[in-house]
Design a protein around this motif. Structure first.
Motif, short mmCIF file in Angstrom:
data_model
loop_
_atom_site.label_atom_id
_atom_site.label_comp_id
_atom_site.label_asym_id
_atom_site.label_seq_id
_atom_site.Cartn_x
_atom_site.Cartn_y
_atom_site.Cartn_z
N PRO A 55 38.36 36.85 86.25
CA PRO A 55 37.63 36.86 84.92
C PRO A 55 38.41 37.76 83.80
N ILE A 56 38.26 37.33 82.80
CA ILE A 56 38.47 37.97 81.55
C ILE A 56 37.44 38.07 80.23
N ASN A 57 36.31 37.89 80.91
CA ASN A 57 35.02 37.77 80.10
C ASN A 57 33.95 38.15 80.73
N LEU A 58 32.69 38.28 79.89
CA LEU A 58 31.42 38.74 80.54
C LEU A 58 30.32 37.60 80.25
N GLU A 59 31.10 36.25 80.16
CA GLU A 59 30.14 35.22 80.34
C GLU A 59 29.55 34.92 81.61
N TRP A 60 28.34 34.38 81.62
CA TRP A 60 27.63 34.06 83.00
C TRP A 60 27.55 32.27 82.90
N GLY A 61 27.70 31.82 84.11
CA GLY A 61 27.66 30.36 84.32
C GLY A 61 27.14 29.88 85.55
N ARG A 62 26.74 28.74 85.98
CA ARG A 62 26.19 28.38 87.18
C ARG A 62 27.22 27.63 88.08
N ASP A 63 27.79 28.05 89.07
CA ASP A 63 28.73 27.66 89.84
C ASP A 63 30.05 27.52 89.09
N ASN A 64 30.30 28.35 88.17
CA ASN A 64 31.43 28.36 87.31
C ASN A 64 32.45 29.61 87.62
N ARG A 65 33.70 29.44 88.31
CA ARG A 65 34.43 30.40 88.55
C ARG A 65 35.37 30.83 87.51
N THR A 66 35.08 30.30 86.33
CA THR A 66 35.87 31.11 85.27
C THR A 66 35.09 32.02 84.42
N THR A 67 33.90 32.02 84.48
CA THR A 67 32.94 33.16 84.10
C THR A 67 32.98 34.50 84.84
N GLY A 68 32.85 35.68 84.22
CA GLY A 68 32.78 36.89 84.87
C GLY A 68 31.42 37.00 85.84
N LEU A 69 30.67 36.30 85.55
CA LEU A 69 29.14 36.60 86.39
C LEU A 69 28.96 35.05 86.62
N ARG A 70 28.69 34.73 87.80
CA ARG A 70 28.74 33.29 88.33
C ARG A 70 27.39 33.41 89.14
N VAL A 71 26.60 32.24 89.12
CA VAL A 71 25.38 31.87 89.70
C VAL A 71 25.80 30.99 90.85
N PRO A 72 25.69 31.37 92.02
CA PRO A 72 26.52 30.32 92.93
C PRO A 72 25.27 29.47 93.37
N VAL A 73 25.62 28.32 93.96
CA VAL A 73 24.63 27.12 94.43
C VAL A 73 23.97 28.00 95.60
N SER A 74 22.58 28.01 95.71
CA SER A 74 21.98 28.58 96.90
C SER A 74 20.50 28.03 96.85
N PRO A 75 19.67 28.13 97.86
CA PRO A 75 18.24 28.00 98.02
C PRO A 75 17.44 29.06 97.31
N PRO A 76 16.29 28.98 96.89
CA PRO A 76 15.76 29.75 96.18
C PRO A 76 15.76 31.23 96.68
N GLU A 77 15.41 31.29 98.09
CA GLU A 77 15.17 32.73 98.84
C GLU A 77 16.51 33.42 98.81
#
Length: 451
Positions: free
Chosen positions: A322-344
């Motif tokens: 990462p070279i940034n502090l962006e966040w994204g869903r299932d996005n490996r170009t962002t410094g902060l990533r929200v992976p695919v997962s069930p709610p729990e």
């Protein structure tokens, strides 16, 4: 001796079953994550409730220099070290039967030493628990196996595999690439089993001889202890097969760097549920607040999660870092990533820390940023959709700049502890000054006769 053995975890007792314990290594992680301490005969350890080490072990730089805290004389008073028997673990590479035990560090009044990295992490975890929360982490470890390098002036090279050829780059997820150094992997598994450490999976990463190892999720202090142990056992496994294991952030030019990605979730102590998901499985405000805390405060923590001059060579566009502090869903170009997962299992992955980080401090700094977001109830910027490599704001480009930002980070320093932050900054500025005195091969090659 029998009373002492009964205090050990089950895995350590099973390893010693029918054996005579010879030695105990009493160890403390220093600021760099190096094991400091003493080794003593098991018979002596069994009758000693604590022992002493000077506080200067937290004032030593990675190159062996000593620093002095700005507001104290360098008198090296003793600290009191007490064993945490839950950490007792085999040292299966030794010639005799040896245990390692991580020790907690106190001053002579019985108070936790605030500079000790394990105490820093415990401090942050307790802040969460004071609000009825239990932070959960799942680290990923990346490292390189490299050919033995006994001359620091020579570049690092990939190791020779079982095929007789050097490990190849750009073979991510290749099982054949992993098999090239299968004997090292076998020893890593064997050592981990002897130590009672659980590996969630091993895979080939994008670099030549680069491996990723995933650990299961759990308590932050316990997982930091495991990474501390894993680094040592991986190095020992590599040495058995005529190669080195390195956790440098960027050991080989033109190859990807090595990260310690940290997956974060937070569980309610009252209900046991993930506070990032509501009863209907939707994202909660707390999830957004945690992401915002990482986004708003991680720039101040870069000096902790990227602790050496080499660390900043990893933050390179299009090199899987990462070279940034962006966040994204299932996005490996962002410094902060929200992976695919069930709610729990909803979580956020902090991809910024390098594998050269002290695991206690890397996890503590990341949790501290998330905690500040929960306290501030702030909201993150909109999620990044598409390639985030076009956005590079927020990441310091050198250790010196990162330390300047860290020095002004009042909110973060309040969570980590001001005394720790002062000592950490002194040590890192001393290391940075030592590096600036070194003349590199690039300078000799291009400047010596041309300017």
């Amino acid at each position: 001796m029998s009373d002492f053995i009964e205090k050990l975890p089950e895995d350590a007792r099973l390893w010693l079953e029918g054996k005579r314990l010879d030695e105990v290594e009493c160890i403390v992680p220093d600021l760099s994550g190096i094991a400091r301490g003493k080794a003593m005969p098991a018979s002596k350890f069994a009758h000693q409730a604590h022992f002493y080490l000077p506080n200067s072990i937290f004032l030593q730089t990675i190159n062996g220099d000593w620093c002095q805290a700005a507001d104290a004389e360098f008198t090296e008073p003793d600290m009191v070290l007490k064993p945490d028997f839950t950490t007792a673990s085999a040292a299966p590479w030794t010639a005799d039967w040896t245990l390692q035990v991580i020790h907690d560090v106190f001053d002579q009044k019985g108070e936790p030493v605030p500079v000790a990295p394990r105490n820093v992490l415990k401090r942050v975890v307790e802040l969460y628990r004071s609000h009825g929360w239990d932070p959960i982490v799942a680290p990923e470890m990346e490292f390189f196996l490299v050919a033995r390098n006994t001359d620091p002036n020579q570049p690092i090279e990939p190791p020779i595999g079982r095929s007789g050829r050097r490990a190849a780059a750009r073979q991510a997820y290749s099982m054949s690439a992993v098999d090239e150094y299968g004997k090292v992997i076998d020893d890593i598994y064997d050592f981990a089993e002897a130590q009672g450490l659980e590996i969630d999976g091993i895979l080939q990463e994008g670099g030549a001889g680069q491996i990723e190892m995933n650990l299961r999720h759990g308590d932050p202090v316990k997982l930091a202890d495991e990474i501390f142990y894993f680094k040592r056992l991986i190095r020992e496994a590599a040495l058995r097969h005529d190669c080195f294991a390195t956790f440098m952030a960027k050991p080989i030019q033109d190859e990807p760097g090595s990260a310690m990605h940290i997956h974060h979730s937070v569980v309610s102590l009252e209900t046991g549920r993930n506070i990032f998901s509501d009863e209907d499985g939707n994202e909660t405000p707390e999830f957004m607040h945690f992401i915002a805390g990482l986004q708003n405060h991680m720039a101040s923590a870069i000096a902790v999660i990227a602790p050496y001059v080499n660390s900043y060579r990893r933050y390179v566009r299009d090199f899987a870092a990462p070279i940034n502090l962006e966040w994204g869903r299932d996005n490996r170009t962002t410094g902060l990533r929200v992976p695919v997962s069930p709610p729990e299992a909803r979580r956020v992955e902090n991809r910024l820390p390098g594998m050269d980080v002290n695991p206690y401090l890397g996890i503590a700094a990341s949790l501290a940023c998330g905690y500040l977001g929960l306290m501030e109830k702030s909201d993150p910027r909109p999620p990044c959709v598409g390639d985030a490599y076009n956005q590079s704001e927020g990441i310091s480009e050198s250790l010196g700049v990162a330390l300047d930002v860290f020095e002004e980070a009042d909110a973060l320093r309040g969570v980590l502890g001001e005394e720790f932050c002062k000592v950490y900054e002194i040590v890192k500025r001393t290391e940075n000054a030592a590096f600036l005195q070194v003349i590199s091969p690039w300078e000799r090659e291009h400047l010596l006769l041309n300017v």
